[in-house]
Design an enzyme around this catalytic site. Structure first.
Site, mmCIF file in Angstrom:
data_model
loop_
_atom_site.group_PDB
_atom_site.id
_atom_site.type_symbol
_atom_site.label_atom_id
_atom_site.label_comp_id
_atom_site.label_asym_id
_atom_site.label_seq_id
_atom_site.Cartn_x
_atom_site.Cartn_y
_atom_site.Cartn_z
ATOM 1 C CG HIS A 142 -1.961 0.934 1.346
ATOM 2 N ND1 HIS A 142 -1.760 2.255 1.630
ATOM 3 C CD2 HIS A 142 -3.303 0.759 1.195
ATOM 4 C CE1 HIS A 142 -2.944 2.865 1.649
ATOM 5 N NE2 HIS A 142 -3.891 1.987 1.387
ATOM 6 C CG ASP A 167 0.181 -2.604 5.984
ATOM 7 O OD1 ASP A 167 -0.817 -2.868 6.693
ATOM 8 O OD2 ASP A 167 0.119 -1.886 4.972
ATOM 9 C CD GLN A 203 -7.114 -5.350 3.136
ATOM 10 O OE1 GLN A 203 -8.275 -5.690 3.352
ATOM 11 N NE2 GLN A 203 -6.790 -4.086 3.017
ATOM 12 C CE LYS A 228 -8.371 -0.611 5.191
ATOM 13 N NZ LYS A 228 -7.065 -0.654 4.568
ATOM 14 C CB CYS A 234 -3.627 2.942 -1.811
ATOM 15 S SG CYS A 234 -4.910 4.114 -1.414
HETATM 16 C C1 LIG Z 1 -6.138 0.227 4.376
HETATM 17 C C2 LIG Z 1 -4.704 -0.145 4.293
HETATM 18 C C3 LIG Z 1 -3.712 0.766 4.679
HETATM 19 C C4 LIG Z 1 -4.017 2.158 5.126
HETATM 20 O O1 LIG Z 1 -4.785 2.146 6.280
HETATM 21 P P1 LIG Z 1 -5.387 3.526 6.846
HETATM 22 O O2 LIG Z 1 -6.416 3.052 7.814
HETATM 23 O O3 LIG Z 1 -5.963 4.246 5.677
HETATM 24 O O4 LIG Z 1 -4.275 4.265 7.484
HETATM 25 C C5 LIG Z 1 -2.410 0.338 4.612
HETATM 26 N N1 LIG Z 1 -2.078 -0.890 4.200
HETATM 27 C C6 LIG Z 1 -3.002 -1.785 3.825
HETATM 28 C C7 LIG Z 1 -2.575 -3.151 3.391
HETATM 29 C C8 LIG Z 1 -4.339 -1.439 3.849
HETATM 30 O O5 LIG Z 1 -5.258 -2.318 3.451
#
Ligand SMILES: *Cc1c(COP(=O)(O)O)cnc(C)c1O
Length: 405
Positions: free
Chosen positions: A122, A199, A202, A225, A363
């Site tokens: 992302h 990260d 997801q 999320k 993104c």
């Molecule tokens: C949604 C997402 C982000 C960004 O998250 P925010 O809540 O917008 O800060 C970063 N990485 C992944 C894999 C995402 O799905």
């Protein structure tokens, strides 16, 4: 099957809504999940009965609010199986968490140091590192994906070296749903004395995560999320690493003593929580985790995998439809295009049928560049979706194709 889908759907009031006079079919869960009544109630309860600033007052309300907020931290800690509650930093979300760590790394990165970043990240796990590199002379190295969207671990072997300071990678790709072999990546990186930041935005509401078992150094996610509110998230970090990491923002809450000659910082987690936090958000995050716990991550993962298989098989019947990252070890995300049809046009027609999907780059422009496409149509499922909804979407895609071709 024991998955109580009707009971679960009844917890999500938004699922009763209509969009363009059609029942809402919400397949944009990778962008943000919907909120169950339990989470909405927790927010309303805090603002109605407990609203006060935390960690400051001796009065009863402040104590209650503090207890509720800190209880949420314990819920997050247990959910991710962190060793210590002070290893859980509340942030504004994934983007904030990554910037927090990247900002700290600016203090010690040297010219020619290297950060390895996955190709399918992302933008929020690319740009903060580019900014840190620009300021320090460190270099970003890309760990490439293959045609299926899977990271090339052979290449990681050759990228890791004495100059490597950090590997940053997602647990699950938001563009494709690919579940990355982070256990192996962490092991390989640690073999070179290199830290790993994952990260998990997801992953965290779709597969169970145990930060101690993973031995991950930093793990990051957003509450929104995971059926929680927007504007709140977490950074998990190993205690000794967070203690060494310089603070991100200065202000109230994060200090021990302030003199004009110099200031000392508070201990963890407060060192990274300057200012009045998103108190309601934190409490709502806790409520979301309690909600997910009542269903169970294993059950969620199994049910969502069924949805994924159902959608994949159905969509593949459509002539000219191509799924990107079409593997089985993935979460319930289907990213696709049909021939030369523009994803935006397909998404717009689906919207007219009440079906919410995401279209575009998600993104993750480097992923789209890798495939040489402007974007995809992305349907991302959650445990409150059904096969019946998927069947309606598949028919809708076929109709869109008929109209556009
Ligand atoms: C949604 C997402 C982000 C960004 O998250 P925010 O809540 O917008 O800060 C970063 N990485 C992944 C894999 C995402 O799905």
């Amino acid at each position: 099957m024991g998955f109580a889908i009707d009971k679960i759907r009844a917890d999500f009031p938004i699922l009763l809504r209509q969009v363009h006079n059609k029942p809402l079919i919400y397949f944009d869960n990778a962008a943000t999940s919907q909120k169950p009544q339990q989470v909405i109630d927790a927010l309303v309860h805090y603002y109605t009965y407990q609203n006060a600033n935390i960690h400051r007052g001796v009065h009863a309300l402040s104590q209650e609010a503090t207890d509720a907020y800190e209880r949420a931290r314990d819920l997050v800690k247990t959910f991710f199986n962190a060793r210590l509650r002070e290893e859980i930093i509340f942030t504004a979300g994934t983007t904030h968490s990554i910037n927090l760590v990247a900002h700290g790394f600016r203090s010690w990165l040297q010219p020619k140091d290297e950060i390895i970043v996955g190709q399918a990240e992302h933008h929020s796990n690319i740009v903060p590192w580019q900014m840190a590199c620009a300021l320090t002379g460190a270099v970003l190295k890309v760990l490439p994906i293959d045609e299926n969207g899977q990271l090339q671990l052979e290449t990681l072997k050759s990228l890791l070296g004495p100059q490597t300071k950090l590997v940053v990678v997602n647990h699950v790709s938001n563009a494709l749903g690919t579940i990355n072999p982070i256990e192996t990546i962490i092991e390989m990186a640690h073999g070179h004395g290199v830290q790993v930041l994952v990260d998990g935005a997801q992953a965290s509401s779709h597969i169970s995560v145990d930060v101690q078992a993973l031995d991950v150094d930093y793990y990051i996610t957003s509450a929104h999320k995971m059926c929680g509110p927007t504007g709140v998230g977490m950074l998990y970090g190993k205690k000794e690493l967070l203690e060494a990491l310089p603070p991100y923002q200065g202000g109230g809450e994060m200090i021990k003593e302030v003199y004009f000659e110099g200031t000392t910082y508070a201990g963890l987690p407060h060192k990274f929580e300057a200012g009045t936090p998103n108190i309601a958000g934190g409490i709502g995050f806790g409520a979301a985790i309690e909600y997910l716990n009542t269903i169970g991550l294993e059950e969620i993962a199994a049910y969502e995998h069924e949805l994924l298989m159902h959608a994949t098989q159905g969509l593949k019947q459509i002539e000219g439809l191509k799924i990107y990252g079409d593997i089985t070890h993935k979460t319930a995300v289907v990213s696709f295009n049909i021939g030369q049809l523009h994803p935006y046009d397909v998404g717009t027609l689906l919207d007219r049928m009440g079906i919410a999907v995401r279209t575009g780059q998600h993104c993750t422009q480097p992923v789209m560049d890798f495939y040489g496409i402007p974007g995809t149509v992305r349907a991302s499922f959650a445990f409150y979706n059904t096969k019946e909804e998927i069947d309606i979407m598949i028919k809708g895609v076929q109709r869109a194709v008929n109209m556009l071709q």
